[in-house]
Design a protein around this motif. Sequence first.
Motif, short mmCIF file in Angstrom:
data_model
loop_
_atom_site.label_atom_id
_atom_site.label_comp_id
_atom_site.label_asym_id
_atom_site.label_seq_id
_atom_site.Cartn_x
_atom_site.Cartn_y
_atom_site.Cartn_z
N PRO A 246 37.83 27.16 44.12
CA PRO A 246 38.53 26.08 44.83
C PRO A 246 39.84 26.55 45.48
CG PRO A 246 37.78 25.31 42.69
CD PRO A 246 37.55 26.78 42.72
N GLN A 247 40.55 27.47 44.84
CA GLN A 247 41.79 27.98 45.42
C GLN A 247 41.52 28.77 46.69
OE1 GLN A 247 45.08 27.36 44.53
NE2 GLN A 247 45.37 28.33 46.53
N ILE A 248 40.47 29.55 46.70
CA ILE A 248 40.12 30.32 47.90
C ILE A 248 39.74 29.38 49.04
CG2 ILE A 248 38.42 31.92 48.88
CD1 ILE A 248 38.38 33.32 46.13
N ILE A 249 38.98 28.35 48.73
CA ILE A 249 38.60 27.37 49.75
C ILE A 249 39.86 26.73 50.34
CG2 ILE A 249 37.46 25.14 50.12
CD1 ILE A 249 35.33 26.14 48.03
N ALA B 240 42.00 37.82 54.71
CA ALA B 240 42.20 38.16 53.30
C ALA B 240 41.50 37.15 52.39
CB ALA B 240 43.68 38.23 52.97
N ALA B 241 41.61 35.87 52.74
CA ALA B 241 40.97 34.82 51.94
C ALA B 241 39.44 34.93 52.02
CB ALA B 241 41.43 33.44 52.41
N ARG B 242 38.93 35.25 53.20
CA ARG B 242 37.47 35.41 53.35
C ARG B 242 36.97 36.61 52.55
NH1 ARG B 242 34.16 31.72 56.15
NH2 ARG B 242 32.74 33.42 55.72
N GLU B 243 37.76 37.69 52.54
CA GLU B 243 37.39 38.87 51.77
C GLU B 243 37.40 38.54 50.27
OE1 GLU B 243 39.31 43.19 51.08
OE2 GLU B 243 39.06 42.62 53.17
N GLN B 244 38.41 37.81 49.84
CA GLN B 244 38.49 37.40 48.43
C GLN B 244 37.32 36.48 48.08
OE1 GLN B 244 40.65 38.60 46.19
NE2 GLN B 244 39.65 37.44 44.57
N SER C 30 34.34 36.53 49.44
CA SER C 30 33.15 37.37 49.35
C SER C 30 33.10 38.10 48.00
CB SER C 30 33.15 38.39 50.49
OG SER C 30 32.04 39.25 50.38
N PHE C 31 34.21 38.67 47.59
CA PHE C 31 34.29 39.36 46.31
C PHE C 31 33.99 38.40 45.16
CE2 PHE C 31 36.76 40.45 42.53
CZ PHE C 31 36.23 41.69 42.23
N GLY D 286 30.35 37.32 44.97
CA GLY D 286 29.55 38.43 44.45
C GLY D 286 29.66 38.53 42.94
N ARG D 287 30.89 38.38 42.43
CA ARG D 287 31.11 38.45 40.98
C ARG D 287 30.43 37.27 40.28
NH1 ARG D 287 31.71 41.76 36.68
NH2 ARG D 287 33.00 40.81 35.09
N ILE D 288 30.49 36.09 40.86
CA ILE D 288 29.82 34.91 40.29
C ILE D 288 28.32 35.18 40.19
CG2 ILE D 288 29.13 32.52 40.79
CD1 ILE D 288 32.04 32.07 41.79
N GLN D 289 27.72 35.71 41.25
CA GLN D 289 26.29 36.01 41.23
C GLN D 289 25.96 37.05 40.17
OE1 GLN D 289 25.18 37.16 45.21
NE2 GLN D 289 24.88 35.05 45.86
N GLU D 290 26.80 38.09 40.06
CA GLU D 290 26.57 39.13 39.06
C GLU D 290 26.61 38.54 37.64
OE1 GLU D 290 28.28 43.54 37.95
OE2 GLU D 290 29.70 42.07 38.70
N LEU D 291 27.63 37.72 37.37
CA LEU D 291 27.77 37.13 36.04
C LEU D 291 26.61 36.19 35.73
CD1 LEU D 291 31.62 36.44 35.99
CD2 LEU D 291 30.37 38.23 34.76
N GLU D 292 26.23 35.37 36.70
CA GLU D 292 25.11 34.45 36.48
C GLU D 292 23.83 35.23 36.18
OE1 GLU D 292 26.34 30.51 39.08
OE2 GLU D 292 25.21 32.10 40.07
#
Length: 159
Positions: free
Chosen positions: A27-30, A50-54, A56-57, A60-66
């Motif tokens: 939500p903070q990135i959005i 910078a926000a778009r890059e964050q 994306s990162f 990716g981490r959410i998908q990896e953890l899920e």
Amino acid sequence: MNRAPITAKGAELLSAELLRLKTEVRPQIIQDISTAREHGDLKENAEYHAAREQQSFTEGRIQELESVLSSGQIIDVQSLNVQGRVVFGAKVELEDLETEEIVIYQIVGDIEADIKLNKIAVSSPIARALIGKEEGDVAVVKAPSGLREYEIIAATYTD
């Protein structure tokens, strides 16, 4: 499908990280992207990029953890009855036979590994050399500097 092992404590920590990413970070990135868009021209807007890059990162981490949490094999270290043998999840106290230095490592899943916390990946050379050995055994590890010998002082099974 090959189910990656993970300790129960590791699964708990990864679940907490996933929740934080979804409820706080995303939500903070959005919000940051929305604020940056208000600044106009997106081509030269460093905050936006910078926000778009964050974003994306983070996604990716959410998908990896899920993926890890849904397909991983959670192993409760304390329920294992291995009596002094080194297995996945064990905390192993070792003595480097050359330097006499004592170290304690916990053998964990690859995603949990953090050398700063003395958590080594089950796939690492030292973990592979230790698994299956017992207290009092010597494990020989192929290190970049050559062969290292470690005596297993103790193996414990608490998270």
